[in-house]
Design a protein around this motif. Structure first.
Motif, PDB file in Angstrom:
ATOM      1  N   ILE A 116      10.691 -69.787-131.850  1.00  0.00           N
ATOM      2  CA  ILE A 116      11.485 -69.711-130.620  1.00  0.00           C
ATOM      3  C   ILE A 116      10.691 -70.272-129.448  1.00  0.00           C
ATOM      4  O   ILE A 116      11.219 -71.028-128.609  1.00  0.00           O
ATOM      5  N   ALA A 117       9.412 -69.919-129.375  1.00  0.00           N
ATOM      6  CA  ALA A 117       8.576 -70.390-128.271  1.00  0.00           C
ATOM      7  C   ALA A 117       8.399 -71.905-128.317  1.00  0.00           C
ATOM      8  O   ALA A 117       8.512 -72.587-127.290  1.00  0.00           O
ATOM      9  N   THR A 169      11.591 -73.638-127.349  1.00  0.00           N
ATOM     10  CA  THR A 169      11.807 -73.536-125.905  1.00  0.00           C
ATOM     11  C   THR A 169      10.946 -74.554-125.164  1.00  0.00           C
ATOM     12  O   THR A 169      11.427 -75.247-124.242  1.00  0.00           O
ATOM     13  N   PHE A 224       6.693 -74.142-120.241  1.00  0.00           N
ATOM     14  CA  PHE A 224       7.982 -73.461-120.292  1.00  0.00           C
ATOM     15  C   PHE A 224       8.750 -73.586-118.978  1.00  0.00           C
ATOM     16  O   PHE A 224       9.774 -72.942-118.810  1.00  0.00           O
ATOM     17  N   LEU A 253       9.836 -62.154-124.313  1.00  0.00           N
ATOM     18  CA  LEU A 253      10.624 -62.213-125.550  1.00  0.00           C
ATOM     19  C   LEU A 253      10.568 -60.881-126.281  1.00  0.00           C
ATOM     20  O   LEU A 253      11.608 -60.359-126.727  1.00  0.00           O
ATOM     21  N   THR A 257      18.903 -69.823-129.745  1.00  0.00           N
ATOM     22  CA  THR A 257      19.283 -70.194-128.386  1.00  0.00           C
ATOM     23  C   THR A 257      19.540 -68.972-127.510  1.00  0.00           C
ATOM     24  O   THR A 257      19.253 -68.969-126.313  1.00  0.00           O
ATOM     25  N   ALA A 286      16.017 -67.346-126.676  1.00  0.00           N
ATOM     26  CA  ALA A 286      15.333 -68.149-125.658  1.00  0.00           C
ATOM     27  C   ALA A 286      15.988 -67.987-124.291  1.00  0.00           C
ATOM     28  O   ALA A 286      15.310 -67.862-123.268  1.00  0.00           O
ATOM     29  N   GLN A 287      17.301 -67.959-124.270  1.00  0.00           N
ATOM     30  CA  GLN A 287      18.011 -67.847-123.005  1.00  0.00           C
ATOM     31  C   GLN A 287      17.769 -66.506-122.320  1.00  0.00           C
ATOM     32  O   GLN A 287      17.700 -66.438-121.083  1.00  0.00           O
ATOM     33  N   GLN A 289      14.471 -67.266-120.625  1.00  0.00           N
ATOM     34  CA  GLN A 289      14.394 -68.374-119.683  1.00  0.00           C
ATOM     35  C   GLN A 289      15.466 -68.354-118.594  1.00  0.00           C
ATOM     36  O   GLN A 289      15.258 -68.881-117.515  1.00  0.00           O
ATOM     37  N   TYR A 292      18.661 -75.119-126.413  1.00  0.00           N
ATOM     38  CA  TYR A 292      17.516 -74.762-127.249  1.00  0.00           C
ATOM     39  C   TYR A 292      17.802 -74.927-128.738  1.00  0.00           C
ATOM     40  O   TYR A 292      16.905 -75.237-129.521  1.00  0.00           O
TER      41      TYR A 292
END
Length: 348
Positions: free
Chosen positions: A79-80, A83, A108, A136, A148, A151-152, A155, A163
């Motif tokens: 995930i990181a 992103t 990021f 996270l 996605t 991540a959202q 972020q 993503y």
């Protein structure tokens, strides 16, 4: 135990729905906040994943190394990296970065004005990765969310769907730092690629053996009533009762699949299918009763979809589990679930 009987599909085909967000509350209510994790190790810290420049590789290496140090499950590393691929293309951009937005900085594109730290801190890749992971890990049920969505939630991007397109690439990048393979997860944990075991049990009869060449899946032995879970996130595309060459949609009333079957009866009994990213389809047969999901429903990895039974062509309670690399699922696109799941980081 047996291949699903053929039928002629009429009407419009079921459209693949976009994976939608599952809120933290839904995840917690479904899973009770539990579940294990799949922790890996960086074995090739100096790797240069194919397609990355030396600078990009150094930054990716920092992200996975920080994830390992913080004991973040490997799914978090993916995930990181995904992103960072979206936000900065793994380049440590300052104010002149091509994706810069307002005061966004670093791998990021974190913003000092939103509490991510000072500009000097954010421009440090180790600090940026650590703060990403901290936020996270604070998201309830993050491992089970589509990439996605996870991540959202960290972020808060203006383009939350962006993503997802980096998931496959991010998985390949992480794999390069873990020695060419992803860690294999036993039991309930979610693998780095977002898959899990569909049921707790022991694998029995295998895929298309010499004595059963028409066996298009693998049987996982488990007691009647054991929860069956979605092996990965996707959209339910079929819920059927299938016995002896006949197949019916659920009627809401008693049906032939409500009773235990027997060898030679034919059919999958109560079963469901889920369509995943890349047109992969998973099939779950011989449920004890009608599946607890409906056609068109979006499910997340590990979500309960039914219970082990012995309906249809079955000699006793078990899950007959199939994987099809193509949609719709058919005999000619069935593959052996054991190596498929192993490649996804899951041991059946």
């Amino acid at each position: 135990m047996g291949r699903v009987a053929l039928w002629v599909a009429t009407g419009a085909a079921v459209a693949l729905l976009l994976l939608t967000s599952a809120t933290a509350g839904v995840v917690s209510s479904v899973f009770g906040g539990g579940g294990g994790s799949c922790v890996g190790a960086v074995t090739s810290p100096g790797a240069t994943p194919e397609g990355l420049s030396a600078e990009q590789a150094r930054n990716a290496s920092v992200i996975v190394a920080v994830g390992e140090r913080m004991r973040v499950p490997v799914r978090g590393w993916v995930i990181a990296v995904a992103t960072a691929l979206q936000e900065s293309s793994l380049i440590n951009h300052g104010h002149l970065g091509p994706n810069n937005d307002h005061d966004s900085l670093g791998l990021f594109q974190q913003r000092p004005s939103q509490g991510w730290g000072t500009p000097e801190q954010i421009m440090n890749p180790e600090y940026a990765a650590a703060t990403f992971y901290e936020r996270l890990l604070a998201v309830p049920g993050w491992e089970r969310l589509p990439l996605t969505d996870a991540a959202q939630k960290v972020q808060r991007s203006a383009y939350p769907d962006a993503y997802a397109k980096h998931e496959t690439r991010a998985t390949e990048v992480v794999t390069a730092y873990t020695g060419g393979t992803l860690p294999v997860c036993d039991g309930a944990p979610i693998s780095a690629s977002g898959w899990t075991r569909p049921v707790a049990g022991t694998a029995g009869s295998g895929f298309r053996t010499s004595d059963r060449p028409g066996h298009d899946g693998v049987d996982i032995m488990a007691p009647k009533g054991t929860v069956i879970r979605a092996a990965s996130g996707g959209v339910v595309v079929r819920v059927r009762c299938n016995i002896g060459g006949d197949s019916w949609d659920p009627t809401g009333g008693p049906m032939a699949c409500d009773s235990d079957g027997y060898p030679g009866l034919g059919g999958c009994g109560w079963y469901s299918e889920i369509r995943h990213a890349g047109d992969v389809v998973s099939r779950y047969c011989h449920m004890v009763r009608q599946p607890i999901v409906r056609v068109g429903q979006t499910v997340i990895v590990g979500q309960p979809i039914g219970h082990v039974g012995s309906s249809g062509n079955s000699s006793g309670p078990h899950l007959h589990y199939e994987i099809h690399e193509g949609y719709p699922a058919a005999e000619n696109n069935a593959v052996d679930p054991v190596p498929f799941m192993r490649q996804k980081g899951v041991a059946l």
